[in-house]
Design a protein around this motif. Structure first.
Motif, PDB file in Angstrom:
ATOM      1  N   GLU A 143       3.415   9.416   5.103  1.00 17.99           N
ATOM      2  CA  GLU A 143       3.862   9.612   6.490  1.00 17.99           C
ATOM      3  C   GLU A 143       3.122   8.680   7.440  1.00 17.99           C
ATOM      4  OE1 GLU A 143       6.534  11.367   7.340  1.00 17.99           O
ATOM      5  OE2 GLU A 143       6.746  11.786   5.186  1.00 17.99           O
ATOM      6  N   ARG A 144       1.849   8.455   7.186  1.00 18.94           N
ATOM      7  CA  ARG A 144       1.053   7.535   8.013  1.00 18.94           C
ATOM      8  C   ARG A 144       1.603   6.114   7.904  1.00 18.94           C
ATOM      9  NH1 ARG A 144      -3.688   7.624   5.489  1.00 18.94           N
ATOM     10  NH2 ARG A 144      -3.724   9.834   5.872  1.00 18.94           N
ATOM     11  N   PHE A 145       1.943   5.696   6.678  1.00 15.74           N
ATOM     12  CA  PHE A 145       2.510   4.358   6.496  1.00 15.74           C
ATOM     13  C   PHE A 145       3.853   4.227   7.210  1.00 15.74           C
ATOM     14  CE2 PHE A 145      -0.370   3.906   2.756  1.00 15.74           C
ATOM     15  CZ  PHE A 145      -1.018   2.767   3.206  1.00 15.74           C
ATOM     16  N   LYS A 146       4.663   5.275   7.190  1.00 11.72           N
ATOM     17  CA  LYS A 146       5.961   5.236   7.871  1.00 11.72           C
ATOM     18  C   LYS A 146       5.778   4.970   9.358  1.00 11.72           C
ATOM     19  CE  LYS A 146       8.285   8.430   4.738  1.00 11.72           C
ATOM     20  NZ  LYS A 146       8.955   9.745   4.634  1.00 11.72           N
ATOM     21  N   VAL A 147       4.805   5.638   9.968  1.00 10.93           N
ATOM     22  CA  VAL A 147       4.535   5.445  11.397  1.00 10.93           C
ATOM     23  C   VAL A 147       4.049   4.020  11.663  1.00 10.93           C
ATOM     24  CG1 VAL A 147       3.044   6.148  13.324  1.00 10.93           C
ATOM     25  CG2 VAL A 147       4.086   7.882  11.840  1.00 10.93           C
ATOM     26  N   GLN A 206       1.549  12.724   0.292  1.00  8.01           N
ATOM     27  CA  GLN A 206       2.531  12.803   1.380  1.00  8.01           C
ATOM     28  C   GLN A 206       1.935  12.457   2.744  1.00  8.01           C
ATOM     29  OE1 GLN A 206       5.677  12.929   0.490  1.00  8.01           O
ATOM     30  NE2 GLN A 206       6.218  12.550   2.621  1.00  8.01           N
ATOM     31  N   PRO A 207       0.742  12.942   3.091  1.00  6.69           N
ATOM     32  CA  PRO A 207       0.185  12.544   4.402  1.00  6.69           C
ATOM     33  C   PRO A 207      -0.003  11.028   4.513  1.00  6.69           C
ATOM     34  CG  PRO A 207      -1.003  14.446   3.538  1.00  6.69           C
ATOM     35  CD  PRO A 207      -0.094  13.969   2.445  1.00  6.69           C
ATOM     36  N   GLY A 208      -0.411  10.386   3.426  1.00  5.03           N
ATOM     37  CA  GLY A 208      -0.560   8.936   3.428  1.00  5.03           C
ATOM     38  C   GLY A 208       0.773   8.243   3.614  1.00  5.03           C
ATOM     39  N   TYR A 222       0.824  -1.206   0.000  1.00  9.53           N
ATOM     40  CA  TYR A 222       0.000   0.000   0.000  1.00  9.53           C
ATOM     41  C   TYR A 222       0.861   1.260   0.000  1.00  9.53           C
ATOM     42  CZ  TYR A 222      -3.625  -3.348   1.200  1.00  9.53           C
ATOM     43  OH  TYR A 222      -4.479  -4.429   1.204  1.00  9.53           O
ATOM     44  N   HIS A 223       1.984   1.209   0.710  1.00  8.82           N
ATOM     45  CA  HIS A 223       2.894   2.360   0.760  1.00  8.82           C
ATOM     46  C   HIS A 223       3.479   2.625  -0.633  1.00  8.82           C
ATOM     47  CE1 HIS A 223       6.050   4.531   3.479  1.00  8.82           C
ATOM     48  NE2 HIS A 223       5.751   5.254   2.408  1.00  8.82           N
ATOM     49  N   ALA A 224       3.841   1.561  -1.333  1.00  6.07           N
ATOM     50  CA  ALA A 224       4.399   1.713  -2.685  1.00  6.07           C
ATOM     51  C   ALA A 224       3.361   2.302  -3.644  1.00  6.07           C
ATOM     52  CB  ALA A 224       4.907   0.370  -3.205  1.00  6.07           C
ATOM     53  N   LEU A 225       2.086   2.045  -3.392  1.00  7.46           N
ATOM     54  CA  LEU A 225       1.012   2.572  -4.236  1.00  7.46           C
ATOM     55  C   LEU A 225       0.606   4.000  -3.860  1.00  7.46           C
ATOM     56  CD1 LEU A 225      -1.294  -0.578  -4.393  1.00  7.46           C
ATOM     57  CD2 LEU A 225      -0.122   0.482  -6.332  1.00  7.46           C
TER      58      LEU A 225
END
Length: 143
Positions: A39-43, A35-37, A28-31
């Motif tokens: 950052e959410r995946f990083k967390v 930017q807010p999305g 999902y992160h690769a897709l």
């Protein structure tokens, strides 16, 4: 020893839950394009890897070694299982590398790569469960 076995299984299940879910987050992160999305995946990836998966992996191994020492298991099935666990630890390590790669916005892989990457722990789980439950006499399987 049944308590030790119970904890080994509980932490193994928790570890595998993370091993199944983290690569799905990578998909999902690769897709993700906003930017807010990202950052959410990083967390989510960081918390899952460092807060759940890594402690679960360590405790799975600790209780597994405790069982090994307590029961004195031996045989080719155990050697095969330990080899697969070593491969799983390497997979876990690579998950951590991808967490760092995404954290640094340096991902080089597409979502299809992570979809395939996500399937690997399933194969390991199948093999380990079969080895532990059936305890096959592996040298006889070769001939």
């Amino acid at each position: 020893m049944l308590w030790i076995k119970s904890f080994h299984i509980i932490f193994m299940v928790t570890w595998f839950a993370g091993l199944f879910y983290l690569p799905r987050l990578f998909v999902y992160h690769a897709l993700c394009e906003d930017q807010p999305g990202k950052e959410r995946f990083k967390v989510m990836e960081r918390k899952l890897y460092y807060g759940i998966m890594t402690p679960s992996a360590v405790l799975t191994i600790v209780f597994g070694v405790w069982l090994w020492l307590g029961y004195g298991f031996s045989g080719a099935w155990l050697h095969a299982k330990i080899t697969l666990v070593a491969v799983l630890i390497l997979y876990h390590y690579y998950c951590g590398k991808y967490v760092t790669t995404f954290k640094n916005d340096a991902n080089q892989h597409g979502h299809v790569f992570y979809r395939w990457f996500n399937e690997f722990p399933v194969l390991i789980l199948f093999a380990v469960v079969i080895l532990v439950v059936i305890k096959p006499d592996l040298p006889h399987l070769i001939y």
